[in-house]
Design an enzyme around this catalytic site. Structure first.
Site, mmCIF file in Angstrom:
data_model
loop_
_atom_site.group_PDB
_atom_site.id
_atom_site.type_symbol
_atom_site.label_atom_id
_atom_site.label_comp_id
_atom_site.label_asym_id
_atom_site.label_seq_id
_atom_site.Cartn_x
_atom_site.Cartn_y
_atom_site.Cartn_z
ATOM 1 N N CYS A 1 0.809 -1.221 0.000
ATOM 2 C CA CYS A 1 0.000 0.000 0.000
ATOM 3 C C CYS A 1 0.840 1.268 0.000
ATOM 4 C CB CYS A 1 -0.943 -0.006 1.197
ATOM 5 S SG CYS A 1 -2.028 -1.453 1.208
ATOM 6 N N VAL A 2 2.118 1.160 0.321
ATOM 7 C CA VAL A 2 3.034 2.295 0.231
ATOM 8 C C VAL A 2 3.898 2.199 -1.024
ATOM 9 C CG1 VAL A 2 5.038 3.412 1.303
ATOM 10 C CG2 VAL A 2 3.058 2.763 2.690
#
Length: 235
Positions: free
Chosen positions: A125-126
């Site tokens: 997600c990053v």
């Protein structure tokens, strides 16, 4: 004066300013924190809330986003909602926020090309939106102490990957101080000191000591703790 909340204008020259960036907080949700094991979970929550408060202090736009809230991940942490009480997060099904048109549109709407980005988990997600945002011409600053992953190896590999792609690793405190830049900027000084005393451990208690013992200022008064009643706690 700058455009942000009447704050003084900061020089840029490659640095973050309240005028040139947007903050993105991605998937700070219960299930994602359950699976985090590389950093202390409470520390991640503390730093993320501190970053959110700093964005409020400096009037930096913030994009909140969540993934599969109802089916898996749970609601955005109430601690973050308390910082942004009127803002609904952008709900997604995609692990990669950059695959979600609403998220990208929210970033684009700010007109800013620097993204201060944090989320759970670092390797997906990053890392994924960071790599693609850089590909699309953005400059990304990954706030490492507001991120976490399923293992130290996963987090470290993800950080190496985003740095190799061109991202800049930062912390919540380093971003705050980069926005403040000069202690003579009195318009935000007191708010930054409040952040330090509330969220930054030895630094904060050092500020409290210097204020009270060296400069003779009155001790900080915090809101009185009210014990929740049984009726309220179980509604």
């Amino acid at each position: 004066m700058g455009q942000n909340n009447g704050t003084s204008k900061r020089s840029e020259k490659g640095l973050l300013t309240p005028d040139n960036c947007v903050v993105a907080l991605i998937d700070h949700q219960p299930q994602m924190l359950f699976g985090t094991s590389n950093f202390d979970r409470q520390a991640i929550m503390n730093c993320t809330v501190a970053l959110g408060k700093a964005a409020r202090v400096f009037d930096v736009p913030v994009v909140l986003t969540t993934v599969e809230t109802k089916s898996f991940s749970g609601n955005l942490w109430p601690q973050i909602r308390a910082v942004f009480p009127g803002q609904e997060p952008i709900e997604r099904s995609s692990m990669n926020s950059w695959d979600d048109k609403n998220f990208v549109a929210a970033i684009e709407k700010t007109g800013r090309k620097k993204i201060v980005l944090a989320g759970l988990w670092t390797e997906t997600c990053v890392a994924l939106p960071t790599v693609q945002a850089i590909h699309d011409g953005y400059e990304v600053y990954v706030v490492e102490d507001c991120c976490g992953d399923v293992s130290q190896l996963a987090h470290d590999n993800a950080m190496r990957r985003v740095v190799q792609a061109g991202a800049k690793p930062v912390t919540a405190l380093s971003v705050t101080l980069e926005w403040q830049r000069d202690w003579a900027n009195r318009d935000t000084y007191d708010a930054v000191m409040d952040l330090a005393k509330t969220h930054y451990g030895a630094y904060g208690i050092g500020v409290e000591y210097a204020y009270t013992m060296v400069h003779g200022a009155p001790a900080t008064k915090l809101p009185e703790y009210v014990v929740p009643t049984a009726e309220l706690a179980h509604k």
